[in-house]
Design a protein around this motif. Structure first.
Motif, mmCIF file in Angstrom:
data_model
loop_
_atom_site.group_PDB
_atom_site.id
_atom_site.type_symbol
_atom_site.label_atom_id
_atom_site.label_comp_id
_atom_site.label_asym_id
_atom_site.label_seq_id
_atom_site.Cartn_x
_atom_site.Cartn_y
_atom_site.Cartn_z
ATOM 1 N N PHE A 45 -22.044 -14.041 9.113
ATOM 2 C CA PHE A 45 -20.968 -13.307 8.456
ATOM 3 C C PHE A 45 -19.909 -12.950 9.483
ATOM 4 C CE2 PHE A 45 -23.752 -9.956 9.999
ATOM 5 C CZ PHE A 45 -22.900 -8.940 10.381
ATOM 6 N N ARG A 46 -18.731 -12.632 8.969
ATOM 7 C CA ARG A 46 -17.617 -12.244 9.820
ATOM 8 C C ARG A 46 -16.964 -10.994 9.228
ATOM 9 N NH1 ARG A 46 -20.118 -15.253 12.314
ATOM 10 N NH2 ARG A 46 -19.499 -17.172 13.414
ATOM 11 N N VAL A 47 -16.187 -10.292 10.052
ATOM 12 C CA VAL A 47 -15.470 -9.098 9.612
ATOM 13 C C VAL A 47 -13.974 -9.358 9.720
ATOM 14 C CG1 VAL A 47 -14.975 -6.668 10.097
ATOM 15 C CG2 VAL A 47 -17.326 -7.517 10.253
ATOM 16 N N ILE A 48 -13.267 -9.152 8.619
ATOM 17 C CA ILE A 48 -11.808 -9.271 8.612
ATOM 18 C C ILE A 48 -11.242 -7.862 8.719
ATOM 19 C CG2 ILE A 48 -9.784 -9.984 7.293
ATOM 20 C CD1 ILE A 48 -13.140 -11.563 6.559
ATOM 21 N N GLU A 49 -10.505 -7.592 9.787
ATOM 22 C CA GLU A 49 -9.937 -6.273 10.045
ATOM 23 C C GLU A 49 -8.507 -6.223 9.507
ATOM 24 O OE1 GLU A 49 -8.543 -3.519 13.850
ATOM 25 O OE2 GLU A 49 -9.799 -5.294 14.185
ATOM 26 N N ILE A 50 -8.230 -5.258 8.649
ATOM 27 C CA ILE A 50 -6.921 -5.163 7.992
ATOM 28 C C ILE A 50 -6.349 -3.760 8.181
ATOM 29 C CG2 ILE A 50 -5.699 -5.266 5.781
ATOM 30 C CD1 ILE A 50 -7.975 -7.200 4.863
ATOM 31 N N SER A 51 -5.139 -3.679 8.719
ATOM 32 C CA SER A 51 -4.442 -2.401 8.834
ATOM 33 C C SER A 51 -3.007 -2.477 8.314
ATOM 34 C CB SER A 51 -4.439 -1.915 10.291
ATOM 35 O OG SER A 51 -3.819 -2.872 11.135
ATOM 36 N N ASP A 52 -2.527 -3.672 8.031
ATOM 37 C CA ASP A 52 -1.157 -3.856 7.567
ATOM 38 C C ASP A 52 -0.966 -3.220 6.189
ATOM 39 O OD1 ASP A 52 1.530 -5.130 7.534
ATOM 40 O OD2 ASP A 52 0.649 -6.248 5.876
ATOM 41 N N PRO A 53 -0.027 -2.276 6.048
ATOM 42 C CA PRO A 53 0.157 -1.598 4.751
ATOM 43 C C PRO A 53 0.502 -2.548 3.611
ATOM 44 C CG PRO A 53 1.280 -0.403 6.504
ATOM 45 C CD PRO A 53 0.843 -1.711 7.098
ATOM 46 N N GLU A 54 1.298 -3.569 3.880
ATOM 47 C CA GLU A 54 1.683 -4.501 2.814
ATOM 48 C C GLU A 54 0.475 -5.275 2.300
ATOM 49 O OE1 GLU A 54 4.925 -6.998 3.916
ATOM 50 O OE2 GLU A 54 6.300 -5.328 4.287
ATOM 51 N N LEU A 55 -0.404 -5.671 3.218
ATOM 52 C CA LEU A 55 -1.600 -6.398 2.787
ATOM 53 C C LEU A 55 -2.543 -5.476 2.038
ATOM 54 C CD1 LEU A 55 -3.223 -8.970 2.651
ATOM 55 C CD2 LEU A 55 -4.050 -8.522 4.984
ATOM 56 N N LYS A 56 -2.684 -4.253 2.500
ATOM 57 C CA LYS A 56 -3.536 -3.295 1.777
ATOM 58 C C LYS A 56 -3.002 -3.063 0.364
ATOM 59 C CE LYS A 56 -3.471 -0.080 5.008
ATOM 60 N NZ LYS A 56 -3.738 1.221 5.665
ATOM 61 N N ALA A 57 -1.672 -3.016 0.225
ATOM 62 C CA ALA A 57 -1.076 -2.822 -1.104
ATOM 63 C C ALA A 57 -1.381 -3.996 -2.023
ATOM 64 C CB ALA A 57 0.433 -2.629 -0.971
ATOM 65 N N LYS A 58 -1.454 -5.204 -1.468
ATOM 66 C CA LYS A 58 -1.806 -6.376 -2.274
ATOM 67 C C LYS A 58 -3.270 -6.362 -2.673
ATOM 68 C CE LYS A 58 1.735 -9.399 -0.254
ATOM 69 N NZ LYS A 58 1.978 -10.622 0.585
ATOM 70 N N ILE A 59 -4.094 -5.763 -1.830
ATOM 71 C CA ILE A 59 -5.532 -5.703 -2.119
ATOM 72 C C ILE A 59 -5.838 -4.640 -3.169
ATOM 73 C CG2 ILE A 59 -7.798 -5.146 -1.120
ATOM 74 C CD1 ILE A 59 -6.790 -6.371 1.502
ATOM 75 N N GLN A 60 -5.042 -3.577 -3.231
ATOM 76 C CA GLN A 60 -5.364 -2.457 -4.127
ATOM 77 C C GLN A 60 -5.590 -2.879 -5.582
ATOM 78 O OE1 GLN A 60 -2.484 0.754 -4.505
ATOM 79 N NE2 GLN A 60 -4.116 2.245 -4.802
ATOM 80 N N PRO A 61 -4.700 -3.669 -6.206
ATOM 81 C CA PRO A 61 -4.988 -4.060 -7.599
ATOM 82 C C PRO A 61 -6.224 -4.951 -7.724
ATOM 83 C CG PRO A 61 -3.022 -5.184 -6.767
ATOM 84 C CD PRO A 61 -3.378 -4.133 -5.771
ATOM 85 N N ILE A 62 -6.532 -5.698 -6.681
ATOM 86 C CA ILE A 62 -7.748 -6.519 -6.679
ATOM 87 C C ILE A 62 -8.981 -5.627 -6.658
ATOM 88 C CG2 ILE A 62 -9.075 -8.169 -5.280
ATOM 89 C CD1 ILE A 62 -6.409 -9.396 -4.417
ATOM 90 N N ALA A 63 -8.823 -4.414 -6.098
ATOM 91 C CA ALA A 63 -9.924 -3.455 -5.997
ATOM 92 C C ALA A 63 -9.770 -2.347 -7.041
ATOM 93 C CB ALA A 63 -9.989 -2.876 -4.596
ATOM 94 N N PHE A 64 -9.311 -2.730 -8.228
ATOM 95 C CA PHE A 64 -9.237 -1.815 -9.371
ATOM 96 C C PHE A 64 -8.426 -0.552 -9.061
ATOM 97 C CE2 PHE A 64 -13.372 -4.068 -9.595
ATOM 98 C CZ PHE A 64 -13.037 -4.955 -10.627
ATOM 99 N N ASN A 65 -7.390 -0.740 -8.215
ATOM 100 C CA ASN A 65 -6.424 0.314 -7.897
ATOM 101 C C ASN A 65 -7.047 1.554 -7.257
ATOM 102 O OD1 ASN A 65 -3.961 -0.966 -8.840
ATOM 103 N ND2 ASN A 65 -4.810 -0.741 -10.902
ATOM 104 N N GLN A 66 -8.138 1.383 -6.565
ATOM 105 C CA GLN A 66 -8.749 2.510 -5.869
ATOM 106 C C GLN A 66 -7.830 2.967 -4.733
ATOM 107 O OE1 GLN A 66 -13.299 2.138 -5.485
ATOM 108 N NE2 GLN A 66 -12.647 0.018 -5.789
ATOM 109 N N SER A 67 -7.617 4.289 -4.669
ATOM 110 C CA SER A 67 -6.637 4.822 -3.728
ATOM 111 C C SER A 67 -7.045 4.652 -2.273
ATOM 112 C CB SER A 67 -6.399 6.305 -4.019
ATOM 113 O OG SER A 67 -7.574 7.070 -3.769
ATOM 114 N N GLN A 68 -8.365 4.589 -2.012
ATOM 115 C CA GLN A 68 -8.804 4.468 -0.618
ATOM 116 C C GLN A 68 -8.276 3.196 0.042
ATOM 117 O OE1 GLN A 68 -10.761 4.901 -3.333
ATOM 118 N NE2 GLN A 68 -12.715 5.869 -2.802
ATOM 119 N N ILE A 69 -8.016 2.168 -0.752
ATOM 120 C CA ILE A 69 -7.549 0.905 -0.196
ATOM 121 C C ILE A 69 -6.244 1.091 0.566
ATOM 122 C CG2 ILE A 69 -6.682 -1.403 -0.764
ATOM 123 C CD1 ILE A 69 -9.673 -1.254 -1.002
ATOM 124 N N VAL A 70 -5.329 1.855 0.012
ATOM 125 C CA VAL A 70 -4.038 2.048 0.669
ATOM 126 C C VAL A 70 -3.997 3.311 1.526
ATOM 127 C CG1 VAL A 70 -2.710 0.694 -0.988
ATOM 128 C CG2 VAL A 70 -3.111 3.120 -1.426
#
Length: 210
Positions: A45-70
């Motif tokens: 397995f590998r770990v993808i590290e994400i801190s970019d706000p724009e990418l986190k915003a794209k992930i939020q709807p994929i994660a059922f709009n959970q606020s922790q994502i952003v």
């Protein structure tokens, strides 16, 4: 604090305050996951590290709009091999030979046994096995975050296929398993922050064989 005390301190943070986590703490948490034990040492397995706000915003709807994502400082996406290939298995044993100064082919019998077993399984079985290894690293990352007094939210609530597509994981031979959101608790707005930690009692948890 001891490990158990840190685990009592931590909880699945429901609302984060947006404060950044120092990179050295994130690196420490990732290192704990990297050092995780895995079946046959395959570390699939590998770990993808994400801190970019724009990418986190794209992930939020994929994660059922959970606020922790952003609101999180960082997201760690744990992604497992989509299959065990000859190249992947060989690379593990070659690395061991090189870094431990072992003779070439020292573990060929064991390696060939593994390959034979994998050849009898389909890709989904491979992925499920690899995903179980990812969860070991996931658990250690959660514990390491607690040790660093970094709040963490373990997340399975997202559309795996959509996240894989967004992150281009297929071309890496990976499939997402879990997300760990790292940040700091919003003590004013998190409904869970002051509630008692509830777990199965020790008496019910530990089963003695009859």
């Amino acid at each position: 604090m001891s490990l158990v005390e840190n685990l009592h301190w931590r909880y699945a943070t429901k609302k984060m305050n947006g404060e950044s986590v120092a990179q050295e703490k994130v690196d420490y948490i990732i290192e704990a996951a990297r050092l995780a034990p895995t079946s046959s040492g395959l570390h699939p397995f590998r770990v993808i590290e994400i801190s970019d706000p724009e990418l986190k915003a794209k992930i939020q709807p994929i994660a059922f709009n959970q606020s922790q994502i952003v609101d999180a400082s960082h997201l760690l996406v744990f992604a497992a091999y989509d299959e065990y290939t000859l190249e992947r298995v060989n690379s593990v044993f070659t690395q061991q030979e090189n870094e431990r100064n072992l003779p070439k082919g020292y573990a060929d019998d064991y390696k060939n046994m593994l390959l034979s077993n994998f050849q009898q399984q389909d890709k989904e079985q491979h992925f499920q096995h690899a995903a179980r290894q990812a969860y070991i690293g996931f658990g250690l990352a959660i514990a390491a975050a607690a040790e660093q007094k970094v709040d963490a939210t373990p997340m399975e609530g997202f559309n795996n296929a959509d996240l894989d597509e967004l992150l281009g994981l297929a071309k890496l031979g990976l499939k997402s398993v879990t997300i760990l959101a790292l940040g700091y608790r919003d003590v004013t707005n998190d409904w869970l922050v002051n509630l008692k930690k509830v777990r199965v009692s020790k008496e019910d948890f530990v089963v003695q064989p009859s």
